[in-house]
Design an enzyme around this catalytic site. Structure first.
Site, PDB file in Angstrom:
ATOM      1  CG  ASP A  25      -2.286   0.523   0.978  1.00 36.68           C
ATOM      2  OD1 ASP A  25      -2.426   1.324   0.046  1.00 36.68           O
ATOM      3  OD2 ASP A  25      -3.227   0.183   1.731  1.00 36.68           O
ATOM      4  CG  ASP A  75      -9.370   2.335  -1.188  1.00 33.81           C
ATOM      5  OD1 ASP A  75      -8.327   2.377  -1.872  1.00 33.81           O
ATOM      6  OD2 ASP A  75      -9.379   2.107   0.027  1.00 33.81           O
TER       7      ASP A  75
HETATM    8  C1  GLA Z   1      -5.931   1.472   1.296  1.00 33.77           C
HETATM    9  C2  GLA Z   1      -6.027   0.493   0.124  1.00 33.77           C
HETATM   10  C3  GLA Z   1      -7.155  -0.490   0.393  1.00 33.77           C
HETATM   11  C4  GLA Z   1      -6.902  -1.236   1.685  1.00 33.77           C
HETATM   12  C5  GLA Z   1      -6.720  -0.247   2.830  1.00 33.77           C
HETATM   13  C6  GLA Z   1      -6.251  -0.929   4.108  1.00 33.77           C
HETATM   14  O1  GLA Z   1      -7.042   2.281   1.388  1.00 33.77           O
HETATM   15  O2  GLA Z   1      -6.226   1.187  -1.075  1.00 33.77           O
HETATM   16  O3  GLA Z   1      -7.278  -1.394  -0.689  1.00 33.77           O
HETATM   17  O4  GLA Z   1      -5.759  -2.040   1.549  1.00 33.77           O
HETATM   18  O5  GLA Z   1      -5.751   0.753   2.520  1.00 33.77           O
HETATM   19  O6  GLA Z   1      -6.043  -0.033   5.152  1.00 33.77           O
END
Ligand code: GLA
Length: 375
Positions: A126, A183
């Site tokens: 990430d 996301d």
């Molecule tokens: C980010 C990523 C997500 C997930 C969250 C976890 O937002 O884009 O896909 O992995 O972190 O905290």
């Protein structure tokens, strides 16, 4: 080659967020086997954020939360491997993960060694809390090298949200899939916007490294960590899955595979759709037209010489979807037509050679297998 076609699997984040445990993973693994997901090609089970303790141990190593994962990560890797599947885990290129837990910035090589010792096959990496003055490309390249040096084949899934046009450089640093967007959430608008944002970037897809427009929300029905209360309809989930398959991108299930049933389970296991996603040529779909916007009509060349025509009415209105043969390289005088079969129903629509313009309800799609026929 580690990644010939788009990776497939399951990830905990969309439904479970921080609420993860050993029991959840073993039950999910069992469900993947029993309900046919493994045999359909979904091979990775990935634990996302929140698996680790808030601090590293005295030797600087990441530690799995012993309350959530009482037998540790090696136990889970063994459990998953014994059932013919692969084990994925999560870390972050920044100073802390998105949930403020220890992360791999400056610890890349020791963390990669730890993951390899545990039997990890997939790392989602990430981008939260990344130091402003650090170099993003270098940070991802460093973890890529650390994984290569770990002595284990580990799929590198870079989750960097599309910053700095990753489609242009992620392949060159050894990444296998890279998040290209923010996301997803469990809504039709999120699905539509994410897909439309990547139509222009799919040309960089090829064996070895794939654009990842985030995990699937199929079957969440408004519940779970990225649930929005009100749920997409079955038709909207079908559009979502068909888009991901036609785009030829990773299929990572974000719903609860223990509970998904009926329409959504059949959808996720639809072998015709999975075969489109997994076509060995990995060609991006050609955009034949997009009349008025949000009405993309694609033609995808498949490895066996057939084609897939995909029509997506992403508008809120009933719309005619014109497929003009000359726009797909078939002028009127070609003497050639296309025999069409509906991918969802199996219905043979016969040979077409002129305009083909079905009317689609809002948020729905049509997919056809097409075969060239000399008239
Ligand atoms: C980010 C990523 C997500 C997930 C969250 C976890 O937002 O884009 O896909 O992995 O972190 O905290």
């Amino acid at each position: 080659m580690l990644v010939q076609t788009p990776p497939m699997g399951f990830n905990t984040w969309n439904t479970f967020g921080a609420d993860i445990s050993e029991e959840l993973i073993t039950q999910t693994c069992d469900a993947m086997v029993e309900k046919g997901y493994r045999d359909a090609g979904y091979s990775y089970i990935v634990i996302d954020d929140c698996w680790m303790l808030a601090e590293r141990d005295g030797d600087g190593r990441l530690v799995a939360d012993p309350v959530k994962f009482p037998h540790g990560m090696k136990y889970l890797a063994d459990y998953i491997h014994a059932r013919g599947m692969k084990f994925g885990i999560y870390s972050c290129a920044g100073l802390r993960t998105c949930q403020d837990l220890p992360s791999s910035f400056g610890h890349e090589f020791e963390d990669a060694r730890t993951f390899a010792e545990w039997g990890v096959d997939f790392l989602k990496y990430d981008f939260c809390n990344f130091p402003e003055r650090a170099d993003c490309t270098l940070a991802y390249h460093t973890m890529s090298m650390a994984l290569k040096a770990s002595g284990r084949d580990i799929l590198f899934s870079a989750c960097q949200w599309g910053h700095f046009e990753p489609w242009k450089w992620m392949r060159s640093i050894g990444v296998h899939m890279y998040r290209s967007t923010g996301d997803i959430n469990d809504s039709y608008v999120s699905i539509r916007d994410i897909a439309e944002s990547q139509f222009q970037n799919l040309k960089f897809n090829a064996s070895g490294c794939f654009n990842d427009p985030d995990m699937l929300v199929v079957g969440m029905y408004g519940k779970g960590n990225v649930g929005m209360g009100s749920a997409p309809t079955d038709e909207e989930y079908r559009t979502h899955f068909a888009l991901w398959c036609l785009m030829g991108v990773p299929l990572i299930i974000g719903g609860d595979v223990r509970k998904i049933d009926g329409f959504c389970r059949d959808l996720l296991l639809n072998r015709e759709l999975i075969a489109i996603d997994q076509d060995p040529d990995c060609r991006e779909p050609f955009l034949v037209g997009n009349r008025g916007g949000h009405r993309p009509v694609f033609l995808r060349h498949m490895a066996d010489g057939t084609f897939v025509i995909g029509m997506f009415n992403l508008t809120d209105n009933r719309s005619r979807m014109p497929f003009l043969f000359p726009d797909a390289g078939l002028p009127w005088h070609s003497g050639v037509g296309l025999e069409l079969t509906d991918v969802f129903t199996g219905e043979n629509l016969g040979i077409r050679r002129d305009d083909f313009s079905p009317v689609l309800e809002p948020h729905t799609c049509k997919l056809y297998r097409a075969r060239l026929v000399t008239l």
